[in-house]
Write a protein that holds these residues in place. Structure first.
Motif, PDB file in Angstrom:
ATOM      1  N   UNK A  49      13.315 -95.218 -20.986  1.00  0.00           N
ATOM      2  CA  UNK A  49      13.892 -95.368 -22.159  1.00  0.00           C
ATOM      3  C   UNK A  49      14.805 -94.143 -22.533  1.00  0.00           C
ATOM      4  N   UNK A  50      16.081 -94.372 -22.823  1.00  0.00           N
ATOM      5  CA  UNK A  50      17.223 -93.413 -23.076  1.00  0.00           C
ATOM      6  C   UNK A  50      16.785 -92.242 -24.266  1.00  0.00           C
ATOM      7  N   UNK A  51      16.040 -93.012 -25.027  1.00  0.00           N
ATOM      8  CA  UNK A  51      15.785 -92.199 -26.317  1.00  0.00           C
ATOM      9  C   UNK A  51      14.562 -91.395 -25.947  1.00  0.00           C
ATOM     10  N   UNK A  52      13.783 -91.671 -25.080  1.00  0.00           N
ATOM     11  CA  UNK A  52      12.664 -90.666 -24.484  1.00  0.00           C
ATOM     12  C   UNK A  52      13.033 -89.693 -23.803  1.00  0.00           C
ATOM     13  N   UNK A  53      14.222 -90.046 -22.785  1.00  0.00           N
ATOM     14  CA  UNK A  53      14.569 -89.300 -21.957  1.00  0.00           C
ATOM     15  C   UNK A  53      15.515 -88.217 -22.517  1.00  0.00           C
ATOM     16  N   UNK A  54      16.395 -88.569 -23.285  1.00  0.00           N
ATOM     17  CA  UNK A  54      17.501 -87.810 -23.568  1.00  0.00           C
ATOM     18  C   UNK A  54      17.263 -87.278 -24.945  1.00  0.00           C
ATOM     19  N   UNK A  55      16.021 -87.022 -25.701  1.00  0.00           N
ATOM     20  CA  UNK A  55      16.271 -86.645 -26.630  1.00  0.00           C
ATOM     21  C   UNK A  55      15.066 -85.302 -26.956  1.00  0.00           C
ATOM     22  N   UNK A  56      14.818 -84.603 -25.936  1.00  0.00           N
ATOM     23  CA  UNK A  56      13.860 -83.473 -25.729  1.00  0.00           C
ATOM     24  C   UNK A  56      14.465 -82.431 -26.686  1.00  0.00           C
ATOM     25  N   UNK A  57      15.979 -82.293 -26.893  1.00  0.00           N
ATOM     26  CA  UNK A  57      16.429 -81.338 -27.735  1.00  0.00           C
ATOM     27  C   UNK A  57      16.216 -81.425 -29.318  1.00  0.00           C
ATOM     28  N   UNK A  58      15.531 -82.711 -29.652  1.00  0.00           N
ATOM     29  CA  UNK A  58      15.448 -82.987 -31.129  1.00  0.00           C
ATOM     30  C   UNK A  58      16.676 -83.878 -31.408  1.00  0.00           C
ATOM     31  N   UNK A  59      17.563 -84.338 -30.612  1.00  0.00           N
ATOM     32  CA  UNK A  59      18.413 -85.285 -31.184  1.00  0.00           C
ATOM     33  C   UNK A  59      18.018 -86.856 -31.448  1.00  0.00           C
ATOM     34  N   UNK A  60      16.864 -87.330 -30.828  1.00  0.00           N
ATOM     35  CA  UNK A  60      16.364 -88.522 -31.047  1.00  0.00           C
ATOM     36  C   UNK A  60      14.994 -88.374 -31.429  1.00  0.00           C
ATOM     37  N   UNK A  61      14.456 -89.165 -32.437  1.00  0.00           N
ATOM     38  CA  UNK A  61      12.869 -89.198 -32.355  1.00  0.00           C
ATOM     39  C   UNK A  61      12.631 -90.260 -31.605  1.00  0.00           C
ATOM     40  N   UNK A  62      10.964 -90.048 -30.974  1.00  0.00           N
ATOM     41  CA  UNK A  62      10.716 -90.892 -29.978  1.00  0.00           C
ATOM     42  C   UNK A  62       9.177 -90.654 -30.109  1.00  0.00           C
ATOM     43  N   UNK A  63       8.351 -91.855 -30.551  1.00  0.00           N
ATOM     44  CA  UNK A  63       6.943 -91.591 -30.629  1.00  0.00           C
ATOM     45  C   UNK A  63       6.351 -91.167 -29.379  1.00  0.00           C
ATOM     46  N   UNK A  64       6.722 -91.468 -28.309  1.00  0.00           N
ATOM     47  CA  UNK A  64       6.285 -91.357 -27.205  1.00  0.00           C
ATOM     48  C   UNK A  64       5.925 -89.948 -26.497  1.00  0.00           C
ATOM     49  N   UNK A  94      18.088-102.332 -23.072  1.00  0.00           N
ATOM     50  CA  UNK A  94      17.167-102.276 -21.989  1.00  0.00           C
ATOM     51  C   UNK A  94      15.446-102.200 -22.461  1.00  0.00           C
ATOM     52  N   UNK A  95      15.301-102.578 -23.692  1.00  0.00           N
ATOM     53  CA  UNK A  95      13.940-102.318 -24.325  1.00  0.00           C
ATOM     54  C   UNK A  95      13.488-103.547 -24.040  1.00  0.00           C
ATOM     55  N   UNK A  96      12.045-103.420 -24.419  1.00  0.00           N
ATOM     56  CA  UNK A  96      11.080-104.620 -24.064  1.00  0.00           C
ATOM     57  C   UNK A  96      11.148-105.821 -25.064  1.00  0.00           C
ATOM     58  N   UNK A  97      10.873-106.928 -24.649  1.00  0.00           N
ATOM     59  CA  UNK A  97      10.896-108.142 -25.210  1.00  0.00           C
ATOM     60  C   UNK A  97       9.308-108.396 -25.636  1.00  0.00           C
ATOM     61  N   UNK A  98       8.459-108.054 -24.943  1.00  0.00           N
ATOM     62  CA  UNK A  98       6.968-108.488 -24.620  1.00  0.00           C
ATOM     63  C   UNK A  98       6.120-107.218 -24.791  1.00  0.00           C
ATOM     64  N   UNK A  99       5.231-107.159 -25.769  1.00  0.00           N
ATOM     65  CA  UNK A  99       4.354-106.013 -25.579  1.00  0.00           C
ATOM     66  C   UNK A  99       4.685-104.933 -26.528  1.00  0.00           C
ATOM     67  N   UNK A 100       5.567-105.105 -27.335  1.00  0.00           N
ATOM     68  CA  UNK A 100       6.327-103.795 -28.112  1.00  0.00           C
ATOM     69  C   UNK A 100       5.422-103.670 -29.475  1.00  0.00           C
ATOM     70  N   UNK A 101       5.678-102.631 -30.165  1.00  0.00           N
ATOM     71  CA  UNK A 101       4.898-102.302 -31.363  1.00  0.00           C
ATOM     72  C   UNK A 101       6.155-102.034 -32.241  1.00  0.00           C
ATOM     73  N   UNK A 102       5.540-101.546 -33.429  1.00  0.00           N
ATOM     74  CA  UNK A 102       6.569-100.643 -34.343  1.00  0.00           C
ATOM     75  C   UNK A 102       6.997 -99.770 -34.159  1.00  0.00           C
ATOM     76  N   UNK A 103       5.899 -98.918 -33.196  1.00  0.00           N
ATOM     77  CA  UNK A 103       6.061 -97.641 -32.928  1.00  0.00           C
ATOM     78  C   UNK A 103       7.007 -97.268 -31.543  1.00  0.00           C
ATOM     79  N   UNK A 104       7.109 -98.469 -30.842  1.00  0.00           N
ATOM     80  CA  UNK A 104       7.662 -98.288 -29.258  1.00  0.00           C
ATOM     81  C   UNK A 104       8.065 -99.493 -28.820  1.00  0.00           C
ATOM     82  N   UNK A 105       9.106 -99.584 -28.179  1.00  0.00           N
ATOM     83  CA  UNK A 105       9.526-100.720 -27.667  1.00  0.00           C
ATOM     84  C   UNK A 105       9.924-100.352 -25.856  1.00  0.00           C
ATOM     85  N   UNK A 106       9.792 -99.411 -25.426  1.00  0.00           N
ATOM     86  CA  UNK A 106       9.789 -98.922 -24.070  1.00  0.00           C
ATOM     87  C   UNK A 106       9.311 -99.447 -23.168  1.00  0.00           C
ATOM     88  N   UNK A 107      10.251-100.027 -22.249  1.00  0.00           N
ATOM     89  CA  UNK A 107       9.786-100.905 -21.092  1.00  0.00           C
ATOM     90  C   UNK A 107       8.914 -99.806 -19.875  1.00  0.00           C
TER      91      UNK A 107
END
Ligand SMILES: Cc1cc2nc3c(=O)[nH]c(=O)nc-3n(C[C@H](O)[C@H](O)[C@H](O)COP(=O)(O)OP(=O)(O)OC[C@H]3O[C@@H](n4cnc5c(N)ncnc54)[C@H](O)[C@@H]3O)c2cc1C
Length: 333
Positions: free
Chosen positions: A120-135, A151-164
């Motif tokens: 997930x690009x928000x997971x990988x590219x936000x360590x500087x604090x640019x994007x929130x990511x619950x994971x 690129x996000x998930x269509x199955x199994x996602x929640x309100x907190x995360x849609x990462x594939x």
């Protein structure tokens, strides 16, 4: 600069002890092809690395018995080119062979592959604090929801995360009801590969069910005749060196033109390697036609919940399943 200690024990027991002694911040490392990546991005910040790559016996491949057994440190390249795997379990060889690149597969291990984290690009590219990511940072939010979610998930996602869940190999393993052997401070246990993965729910940072200090020592696949009529079909933005947009692992047992038993699992579309049971039920016992294969594909996505930009993966995924079914059926039993 942060100091990191590094040890390379020769036995699983020594690795488990080293991990326990290192305490908080200890991580195992195998091929390092994804862990070093995440360290450079500032997402993983281990203080102690326990290298499991020199553990004796963990690189073994045994495809001779009723259960195929791959040591947790066997490389993806070695397993993909094993003769029995190629001839009798093409879905395994293809899932490995279509992942990453040859150079990466030479280093990467079949144990490490099971534990890779999302792309997930928000997971990988936000360590500087640019994007929130619950994971990455529990409770911070999810920038992918309502964001660039192609690129996000269509199955199994929640309100907190849609990462594939990104791996190809686990999808093929889940289709074959494979299991892992793990060794840890409390001894050795086995569990289905499917049970290794947690659905995100409201704790998406908890991704795997391994207990602290446990090592994947082996991946085990029950021998099955369905292996011969199988495939791992993967569609991606470019034909090599890319993660799946949608993929399907399919293995079939047939009576003439009728599907006796189908095993179908999906990749690139779900938060965990996804077994498509409803799709299997639709095709089991039915004469195989392209129409039936496509209906099977659509059944696999009946519960899909698309976001803003990824609804196209429903049709794409259904077609991928249908194509995979037809490819598998066309292979000699
Ligand atoms: C550019 C690029 C493209 C890629 N494309 C794909 C792709 O298309 N499909 C795909 O499936 N993968 C892809 N990958 C991911 C790649 O397959 C993984 O990086 C690799 O399989 C991880 O294995 P490793 O041995 O290097 O793991 P490491 O990086 O060493 O470790 C990964 C994780 O597993 C843990 N770990 C490793 N081994 C064990 C063990 N035996 N027991 C317990 N914990 C362990 C580590 O602590 C770490 O958390 C890609 C990677 C890159 C860099």
């Amino acid at each position: 600069m942060r100091a990191i200690t590094y040890t390379r024990p020769a036995t699983a027991q020594a690795a488990i002890t080293a991990f326990a002694q290192a305490g908080e911040g200890a991580r195992y490392i195998a091929g390092g092809t994804t862990l070093y990546d995440l360290m450079k991005l500032g997402i993983e910040t281990p203080a102690h690395l326990v290298d499991v790559s020199a553990i004796e016996g963990l690189g073994s491949i045994d495809t001779g018995g009723d259960v195929l057994r791959f040591g947790g440190m066997a490389t993806m390249a070695d397993v993909a080119r094993d003769r029995v795997v190629m001839e009798r379990y093409p879905l395994l060889a293809e899932a490995l062979g279509k992942a990453a690149s040859q150079q990466l597969r030479n280093m990467a291990t079949v144990g490490g592959n099971l534990l890779q984290r999302t792309r997930c690009l928000y997971f990988r590219n936000g360590a500087s604090g640019l994007y929130p990511c619950n994971k990455r940072e529990p409770g911070s939010g999810c920038a992918a929801i309502g964001g660039l979610d192609r690129g996000q998930a269509l199955l199994g996602q929640s309100d907190a995360c849609t990462a594939v869940s990104p791996g190809d190999w686990p999808v093929a393993l889940v289709a074959l009801d494979a299991s892992v052997e793990v060794e840890g401070p409390d001894g050795t246990r086995t569990m289905p590969v499917a049970d290794l993965y947690r659905m995100p729910g409201d704790t998406p940072h908890l991704e795997f069910t391994l207990r602290p200090g446990e090592i994947i020592t082996a991946v085990m696949v029950p021998a099955t005749a369905a292996g011969r009529r199988s495939t791992y079909h993967k569609v991606r933005d470019r034909e090599s060196y890319a993660f799946a947009l949608a993929s399907a692992a399919v293995a079939l047992e047939m009576d003439g033109e009728t599907v006796r038993e189908a095993r179908i699992a999906l990749g690139g579309v779900a938060t965990v390697p996804w077994r498509a049971r409803a799709a299997e039920a639709l095709i089991n016992g039915a004469p195989l036609t392209r129409e039936r294969a496509l209906a099977t594909g659509h059944a696999a996505f009946a519960d899909a919940r698309p976001g803003r930009h990824n609804a196209f993966k429903i049709q794409l995924g259904a077609e991928v399943v249908a194509d995979a079914v037809m490819i598998a059926a066309g292979r000699a039993s």
